[in-house]
Design a protein around this motif. Structure first.
Motif, PDB file in Angstrom:
ATOM      1  N   GLU A  88       1.136  -0.923  -0.385  1.00 58.25           N
ATOM      2  CA  GLU A  88      -0.385   0.023   0.012  1.00 58.25           C
ATOM      3  C   GLU A  88       0.860   1.621  -0.029  1.00 58.25           C
ATOM      4  N   SER A  89       1.871   1.187   1.396  1.00 60.37           N
ATOM      5  CA  SER A  89       3.190   2.693   1.229  1.00 60.37           C
ATOM      6  C   SER A  89       3.330   2.416  -0.207  1.00 60.37           C
ATOM      7  N   PHE A  90       4.182   1.846  -0.807  1.00 60.97           N
ATOM      8  CA  PHE A  90       4.766   2.290  -2.351  1.00 60.97           C
ATOM      9  C   PHE A  90       3.471   2.845  -3.549  1.00 60.97           C
ATOM     10  N   GLY A  91       1.673   2.396  -3.365  1.00 59.75           N
ATOM     11  CA  GLY A  91       0.399   2.823  -4.578  1.00 59.75           C
ATOM     12  C   GLY A  91       0.631   4.142  -4.051  1.00 59.75           C
ATOM     13  N   GLU A  92       0.929   5.019  -3.029  1.00 57.89           N
ATOM     14  CA  GLU A  92       1.053   6.453  -1.928  1.00 57.89           C
ATOM     15  C   GLU A  92       2.190   6.429  -3.090  1.00 57.89           C
TER      16      GLU A  92
END
Length: 120
Positions: A88-92
């Motif tokens: 998820e942090s990569f997506g942000e």
């Protein structure tokens, strides 16, 4: 032949990439040119033979296209899709990076991958 490392099992013959596969039924390698509007293939038992047969096959294909008034090259590239799993942090971070370039996430990913693979 410097770009043949971009796709496994390819050769570049007369500046045209070709996918190379082994066909056990005939005990030969088969090459199929990529990026053409029609089907153009060739077979041989060695890399040297593939180069020779590929040059001949491509020359004949281009001559046939010219005779029949056919554009030999694909113009409209097909769009492919795939699923990408990521934290998820990569997506942000990805969304922020794309927004900074005023691009969609999809366009940003395609641009980055193209640069990484030296396609642009």
């Amino acid at each position: 032949m410097t770009d043949s490392h971009l796709i496994p099992n390819t050769m570049v013959i007369c500046a045209q990439p070709a996918l190379i596969t082994w066909v056990p039924e005939i005990n030969l390698f088969r090459g199929k040119f990529l990026g053409l509007s029609g089907y153009c293939d060739f077979v041989a038992d060695s890399a040297k033979g593939l180069m020779q047969e590929g040059e001949l096959s491509l020359k004949e294909y281009l001559a046939d296209c010219k005779t029949n008034g056919i554009d030999p090259y694909e113009r409209d590239e097909k769009i492919k899709t795939f699923t990408l799993r990521y934290p998820e942090s990569f997506g942000e971070r990805l969304a922020i990076a794309a927004a900074e370039k005023r691009m969609s996430v999809n366009s940003y990913i395609v641009e980055i991958l193209s640069k990484q693979m030296k396609l642009k």
